[in-house]
Design a protein around this motif. Sequence first.
Motif, short mmCIF file in Angstrom:
data_model
loop_
_atom_site.label_atom_id
_atom_site.label_comp_id
_atom_site.label_asym_id
_atom_site.label_seq_id
_atom_site.Cartn_x
_atom_site.Cartn_y
_atom_site.Cartn_z
N LYS A 174 9.98 1.24 -0.79
CA LYS A 174 8.86 0.67 -0.02
C LYS A 174 9.27 -0.53 0.84
CE LYS A 174 5.94 2.15 -3.70
NZ LYS A 174 5.05 1.89 -4.77
N PRO A 175 8.65 -0.72 2.01
CA PRO A 175 7.76 0.23 2.68
C PRO A 175 8.56 1.35 3.34
CG PRO A 175 8.01 -1.77 4.01
CD PRO A 175 8.83 -1.96 2.77
N CYS A 176 8.17 2.60 3.06
CA CYS A 176 8.99 3.73 3.51
C CYS A 176 8.86 3.94 5.01
CB CYS A 176 8.61 5.00 2.75
SG CYS A 176 6.98 5.64 3.18
N GLY A 177 7.71 3.51 5.58
CA GLY A 177 7.50 3.69 7.01
C GLY A 177 7.07 5.09 7.39
N GLU A 178 6.97 5.98 6.38
CA GLU A 178 6.67 7.39 6.70
C GLU A 178 5.39 7.92 6.06
OE1 GLU A 178 10.26 9.25 5.42
OE2 GLU A 178 11.40 8.47 7.12
N CYS A 179 4.99 7.31 4.95
CA CYS A 179 3.77 7.83 4.30
C CYS A 179 2.55 7.43 5.14
CB CYS A 179 3.66 7.30 2.87
SG CYS A 179 3.28 5.54 2.75
N LYS A 180 1.42 8.06 4.81
CA LYS A 180 0.21 7.83 5.58
C LYS A 180 -0.19 6.34 5.54
CE LYS A 180 -4.30 9.95 6.24
NZ LYS A 180 -5.43 9.44 5.47
N ASN A 181 -0.04 5.76 4.36
CA ASN A 181 -0.39 4.34 4.21
C ASN A 181 0.45 3.46 5.13
OD1 ASN A 181 -2.50 4.16 2.16
ND2 ASN A 181 -0.99 5.12 0.82
N CYS A 182 1.77 3.73 5.17
CA CYS A 182 2.67 2.93 6.02
C CYS A 182 2.32 3.10 7.50
CB CYS A 182 4.13 3.34 5.80
SG CYS A 182 4.87 2.56 4.36
N ILE A 183 2.04 4.34 7.88
CA ILE A 183 1.75 4.61 9.30
C ILE A 183 0.46 3.89 9.72
CG2 ILE A 183 1.08 6.44 10.93
CD1 ILE A 183 3.13 8.22 9.32
N VAL A 240 0.82 -1.23 0.00
CA VAL A 240 0.00 0.00 0.00
C VAL A 240 0.85 1.27 0.00
CG1 VAL A 240 -2.00 -1.09 1.12
CG2 VAL A 240 -0.25 0.01 2.54
N CYS A 241 2.15 1.15 0.27
CA CYS A 241 3.03 2.32 0.44
C CYS A 241 3.06 3.20 -0.81
CB CYS A 241 4.44 1.84 0.78
SG CYS A 241 5.64 3.18 0.89
N THR A 242 3.09 4.51 -0.61
CA THR A 242 3.17 5.44 -1.74
C THR A 242 4.52 6.14 -1.77
OG1 THR A 242 2.01 7.01 -0.34
CG2 THR A 242 0.71 5.91 -2.04
N GLY A 243 5.39 5.78 -0.81
CA GLY A 243 6.70 6.44 -0.74
C GLY A 243 7.73 5.78 -1.63
N GLU A 244 8.97 6.26 -1.51
CA GLU A 244 10.08 5.63 -2.22
C GLU A 244 10.60 4.51 -1.32
OE1 GLU A 244 12.33 7.35 -4.89
OE2 GLU A 244 10.39 8.21 -5.51
ZN ZN Z 1 5.18 4.22 2.83
#
Ligand code: ZN
Length: 281
Positions: free
Chosen positions: A51-60, A45-49
């Motif tokens: 992945k998983p970035c751990g910082e985008c809203k999806n990751c959180i 689900v991650c939208t960051g670079e």
């Molecule tokens: Zn992410």
Amino acid sequence: MANEKLKKTLAEFEADNRLPHAVIIEGGDADTRAEFADDLAAWAVCTGENKPCGECKNCINAAAHSHSDIYFAKGAGKTDIYNKDEVEHIIRDASIKPNQAQRKVYIFAECDKRLPPISQNALLKTLEEPVQDVLFIITCENSKSMLETVRSRCVTLTLEDTGEVDEKALESARKIVLGIIAPNEMPLMKALYELTDRFAAIDALGVTVRLLRDGLVLYCGGAPELDAETADRLCSSLSKSAFLRLIEITQDAQTKINNNVGLKLIGAWLCGEYRRTLWQR
Ligand SMILES: [Zn+2]
């Protein structure tokens, strides 16, 4: 990330732009499998670079187990079985578009104990004709406990074994293997009839296989990893073909448990098969 090597595998999937629609996570221990399933869901689900970035809203949201597109199958009854109704409900839900992410994720945990064949068959059609933007994650101790038809439609990721063994399961397994080579069948019968709980029986038989493999390894001149003393005792009573047959029998029993055959029946069957193997040496 639970396992660096697997992270690399995921990066390769992404580079090739071939996201699997169903993944089986096997091996390791239950906690590591659960952790990796979480990581994999976040990755999906991650939208960051990176992945998983751990910082985008999806990751959180994923990390907090509060992502609206990541669904943990709930299970029913005392043993948390994923019954056919639940699987069918999930399949219907999977055809609805995701809420906030690119993808919906469904996690079925510890499936050797919780996803019976009837539910696996219910899931099969969806695995054959995958729904777009959906990822199914199945965790289990050993993917061989899943139906071949299901297994062949999933990407299997194997975690490295941590080598950790549940003490109680080890104790039961020791009683079983030493019962096999005992002068009479009483100790073996007693050890098998002590397995009155399905989960405990699955764990104990899993360790039984490992103890027998240890014995076989020692027999072939290698070093046992779990219990050298028990391996030594087995070696003095068993031939190579007996070890192989005993492992096979134990794995058959694991399949029987998974197919909901009663434990008493399995215990009686095991006792007969084990002792027959010993006589035939
Ligand atoms: Zn992410």
